[in-house]
Design a protein around this motif. Structure first.
Motif, PDB file in Angstrom:
ATOM      1  N   ILE A   8      11.088   4.833  -2.050  1.00 47.47           N
ATOM      2  CA  ILE A   8      11.252   3.463  -1.569  1.00 47.47           C
ATOM      3  C   ILE A   8      10.510   2.527  -2.510  1.00 47.47           C
ATOM      4  O   ILE A   8       9.337   2.752  -2.803  1.00 47.47           O
ATOM      5  CB  ILE A   8      10.700   3.300  -0.143  1.00 47.47           C
ATOM      6  N   VAL A   9      11.181   1.512  -2.989  1.00 48.35           N
ATOM      7  CA  VAL A   9      10.536   0.445  -3.748  1.00 48.35           C
ATOM      8  C   VAL A   9      10.456  -0.753  -2.820  1.00 48.35           C
ATOM      9  O   VAL A   9      11.481  -1.299  -2.403  1.00 48.35           O
ATOM     10  CB  VAL A   9      11.330   0.091  -5.020  1.00 48.35           C
ATOM     11  N   ALA A  10       9.232  -1.142  -2.451  1.00 47.37           N
ATOM     12  CA  ALA A  10       9.044  -2.167  -1.432  1.00 47.37           C
ATOM     13  C   ALA A  10       8.258  -3.345  -1.976  1.00 47.37           C
ATOM     14  O   ALA A  10       7.477  -3.219  -2.918  1.00 47.37           O
ATOM     15  CB  ALA A  10       8.334  -1.577  -0.216  1.00 47.37           C
ATOM     16  N   GLN A  11       8.478  -4.500  -1.353  1.00 47.33           N
ATOM     17  CA  GLN A  11       7.753  -5.721  -1.702  1.00 47.33           C
ATOM     18  C   GLN A  11       6.731  -6.022  -0.616  1.00 47.33           C
ATOM     19  O   GLN A  11       7.022  -5.921   0.571  1.00 47.33           O
ATOM     20  CB  GLN A  11       8.731  -6.897  -1.814  1.00 47.33           C
ATOM     21  N   THR A  12       5.488  -6.359  -1.031  1.00 55.06           N
ATOM     22  CA  THR A  12       4.435  -6.687  -0.069  1.00 55.06           C
ATOM     23  C   THR A  12       4.448  -8.167   0.232  1.00 55.06           C
ATOM     24  O   THR A  12       5.037  -8.978  -0.490  1.00 55.06           O
ATOM     25  CB  THR A  12       3.060  -6.284  -0.612  1.00 55.06           C
ATOM     26  N   ALA A 330      -3.600   4.947  -0.702  1.00 56.14           N
ATOM     27  CA  ALA A 330      -3.596   3.792  -1.592  1.00 56.14           C
ATOM     28  C   ALA A 330      -2.185   3.244  -1.769  1.00 56.14           C
ATOM     29  O   ALA A 330      -1.976   2.023  -1.853  1.00 56.14           O
ATOM     30  CB  ALA A 330      -4.191   4.169  -2.943  1.00 56.14           C
ATOM     31  N   ASP A 331      -1.195   4.139  -1.838  1.00 54.49           N
ATOM     32  CA  ASP A 331       0.193   3.693  -1.972  1.00 54.49           C
ATOM     33  C   ASP A 331       0.608   2.815  -0.799  1.00 54.49           C
ATOM     34  O   ASP A 331       1.341   1.837  -0.972  1.00 54.49           O
ATOM     35  CB  ASP A 331       1.132   4.901  -2.048  1.00 54.49           C
ATOM     36  N   ALA A 332       0.145   3.188   0.394  1.00 58.50           N
ATOM     37  CA  ALA A 332       0.548   2.463   1.602  1.00 58.50           C
ATOM     38  C   ALA A 332      -0.403   1.314   1.931  1.00 58.50           C
ATOM     39  O   ALA A 332      -0.225   0.641   2.943  1.00 58.50           O
ATOM     40  CB  ALA A 332       0.613   3.417   2.788  1.00 58.50           C
ATOM     41  N   ASP A 333      -1.401   1.091   1.080  1.00 55.93           N
ATOM     42  CA  ASP A 333      -2.454   0.115   1.375  1.00 55.93           C
ATOM     43  C   ASP A 333      -2.223  -1.209   0.654  1.00 55.93           C
ATOM     44  O   ASP A 333      -3.152  -1.923   0.352  1.00 55.93           O
ATOM     45  CB  ASP A 333      -3.820   0.679   0.968  1.00 55.93           C
ATOM     46  N   GLY A 334      -0.973  -1.497   0.357  1.00 54.82           N
ATOM     47  CA  GLY A 334      -0.686  -2.736  -0.364  1.00 54.82           C
ATOM     48  C   GLY A 334      -0.505  -3.938   0.534  1.00 54.82           C
ATOM     49  O   GLY A 334      -0.112  -4.995   0.070  1.00 54.82           O
ATOM     50  N   GLY A 335      -0.777  -3.779   1.821  1.00 58.07           N
ATOM     51  CA  GLY A 335      -0.622  -4.888   2.748  1.00 58.07           C
ATOM     52  C   GLY A 335       0.708  -4.809   3.475  1.00 58.07           C
ATOM     53  O   GLY A 335       1.474  -3.844   3.354  1.00 58.07           O
ATOM     54  N   GLU A 336       1.022  -5.840   4.223  1.00 57.49           N
ATOM     55  CA  GLU A 336       2.257  -5.892   5.004  1.00 57.49           C
ATOM     56  C   GLU A 336       3.466  -5.866   4.072  1.00 57.49           C
ATOM     57  O   GLU A 336       3.503  -6.546   3.043  1.00 57.49           O
ATOM     58  CB  GLU A 336       2.266  -7.165   5.845  1.00 57.49           C
ATOM     59  N   GLU A 403       9.180   2.907   8.913  1.00 57.98           N
ATOM     60  CA  GLU A 403       9.689   4.112   9.562  1.00 57.98           C
ATOM     61  C   GLU A 403      10.007   5.206   8.540  1.00 57.98           C
ATOM     62  O   GLU A 403       9.695   6.383   8.744  1.00 57.98           O
ATOM     63  CB  GLU A 403      10.948   3.769  10.367  1.00 57.98           C
ATOM     64  N   ALA A 404      10.621   4.818   7.427  1.00 61.55           N
ATOM     65  CA  ALA A 404      10.989   5.800   6.415  1.00 61.55           C
ATOM     66  C   ALA A 404       9.750   6.428   5.786  1.00 61.55           C
ATOM     67  O   ALA A 404       9.714   7.647   5.547  1.00 61.55           O
ATOM     68  CB  ALA A 404      11.853   5.145   5.343  1.00 61.55           C
ATOM     69  N   TYR A 405       8.734   5.616   5.521  1.00 61.85           N
ATOM     70  CA  TYR A 405       7.530   6.166   4.895  1.00 61.85           C
ATOM     71  C   TYR A 405       6.787   7.068   5.868  1.00 61.85           C
ATOM     72  O   TYR A 405       6.248   8.097   5.482  1.00 61.85           O
ATOM     73  CB  TYR A 405       6.619   5.046   4.404  1.00 61.85           C
ATOM     74  N   THR A 406       6.754   6.721   7.143  1.00 63.62           N
ATOM     75  CA  THR A 406       6.138   7.583   8.151  1.00 63.62           C
ATOM     76  C   THR A 406       6.841   8.932   8.205  1.00 63.62           C
ATOM     77  O   THR A 406       6.200   9.980   8.288  1.00 63.62           O
ATOM     78  CB  THR A 406       6.197   6.907   9.535  1.00 63.62           C
TER      79      THR A 406
END
Length: 456
Positions: A8-12, A330-336, A403-406
């Protein structure tokens, strides 16, 4: 992490981007990318530990250990002398100078014949109130003086504990006497130099440079009176001195391993020698890097004394799996997260082969100011079209990203549990085979004795 889900490439919400779902190598010694994240998180843990202990009224020291070295000394030999040898199928593990510091009756005390340890039989450990330490090993190298491995340790003293192993806890905090501290420092200097001399007389440091002690003092932060900042006497943050070896530039004409790697990259990339970072020829840098790889394999870069974490209330551990967990956090710690795109495993492999990773991240960040999810998807598809995988992109809302990352994390945890159970079964099977062989051997010897036949 989960081949079925891809990445997943996501924007914070802050406008940055993050890639979720990729496994990292987690090689703190060898990977500049993973090392930076792991060491940053380790430095935060160490800072929390020092602040916690000082707030309780304890005392902490930053202690640095070095060995004499020359340009002909092999890094593996120096690391063995400092840290101890690694266990192999053919040879047991041999302690190094570091392990010798916290063994022996002078350090740990001696038990009376009735098994009780009386006050007059206490060791230095009891007199200074030692509760544990955090050790980090750092390596530099130079063309003149060769390899220079050394150990930084934050040592926690001034506490009395009760209980054993997982039940150990602090019952009292006190200030060690000057005499006790002087005795401790003298003992460690003597043991350190003696242990190195026994391994190789050429490794023996002088009394002034072998072991260095710095008391960690506290100051109230001017902007927040509730926080303490632990500093060494020269103003450096002890946690950074301990953990952030990736940030350091070596002194005295030495370079760090990642500076070796940087020069290798420059020289193989066509940068002229005079303009490249670091020092030495490509051949010299490659030789030192390969030696460094072999000498650090299987060793811990940062390690806490067993049960020190629980005493100080710090979660986590020091294993490779713990390092990987830090990377995942750390990967998931980029904020909302606003939104993102899912890319299949095959699609991301094509992106990596075409070296479009960075361009994909930049597209997801929304540098044009448009943070609309549909616009994000369009920008990423445009980049991935160069790898002929634009059709692998699926647009996700912020809730769908979460949901996908979980689900990815749950799949990874399940695979780890299955792997651990498989290793446990394999170990049990090996133990059963060994027990069966032992029983058969004893039976054979018993029958041989009864028959009066010679034993092989």
């Amino acid at each position: 992490m989960d081949p079925a889900s891809g990445v997943i490439v996501a924007q914070t919400a802050a406008g940055t981007s993050v890639v979720l779902g990729l496994m990292r190598c987690g090689r703190i010694w060898l990977c500049p990318v993973c090392a930076a994240t792991i060491r940053h998180k380790r430095a935060e843990e160490i800072t929390t530990a020092v602040v916690e202990w000082v707030k309780r009224g304890g005392t902490a020291y930053l202690v640095t250990f070095t060995a004499r070295h020359g340009h002909t000394d092999r890094l593996a030999d120096l690391m063995d002398a400092l840290q101890g040898t690694r266990k192999t199928p053919d040879t047991p593990r041999r302690p190094g100078a570091y392990q010798r510091l916290i063994t022996g009756g002078t350090w740990a005390g001696r038990k009376a014949s009735d098994g009780d340890r009386h006050r007059d039989r206490e060791g230095i450990r009891d007199r200074i109130g030692y509760i544990g330490m955090i050790r980090a090993t750092e390596v530099t190298v130079g063309q003149v003086n060769g390899w220079h491995p050394h150990i930084h340790a934050i040592v926690f003293v001034g506490g009395r504990t009760e209980g054993e192993k997982a039940d150990k806890h602090v019952t009292e905090v006190f200030a060690p006497t000057d005499n006790a501290l002087a005795e401790w420092q003298g003992q460690w200097r003597s043991v350190w130099t003696g242990a190195l001399r026994k391994v190789n007389p050429d490794f023996t440091p002088d009394d002034r440079h072998g072991v260095d002690f710095k008391l960690l003092e506290t100051e109230r932060d001017a902007n927040d009176l509730a926080e303490y900042i632990a500093k060494t006497q020269d103003g450096k943050q002890p946690a950074m001195e301990l953990a952030r070896g990736d940030l350091k530039s070596a002194g005295h004409d030495n370079v760090t391993p990642f500076q070796l790697l940087g020069r290798i990259g420059d020289l193989t990339g066509g940068v002229p020698e005079d303009d490249a970072t670091g020092q030495g020829s490509l051949e010299w840098n490659l030789g030192r890097w390969h030696e460094y790889e072999r000498a650090t394999k299987g060793r811990r870069a940062i390690e806490w004394t067993r049960y020190l974490r629980q005493i100080l209330g710090i979660e986590g551990g020091d294993t490779e799996d713990d390092d990987l967990d830090l990377l995942l956090a750390a990967d998931a710690d980029g904020g909302e997260l606003r939104a993102g795109v899912a890319v299949t495993e095959d699609g991301w492999s094509a992106v990596s082969r075409r070296a479009l990773d960075l361009a994909t991240l930049e597209a997801a960040e929304g540098t044009d100011g448009n943070t609309d999810p549909e616009a994000l998807g369009s920008r990423v598809r445009e980049v991935l079209a160069h790898a002929d995988v634009a059709d692998t992109v699926v647009l996700l809302t912020s809730s769908e990203v979460a949901e996908a990352y979980t689900a990815m994390l749950e799949a990874l945890a399940l695979r780890r549990e299955e792997a651990a159970a498989r290793r446990h079964r394999e170990n049990d099977d090996q133990d059963d085979d060994a027990d069966r062989d032992d029983v058969q051997e004893r039976a054979r010897r018993h029958l041989a004795r009864r028959a009066g036949t010679p034993q092989e």
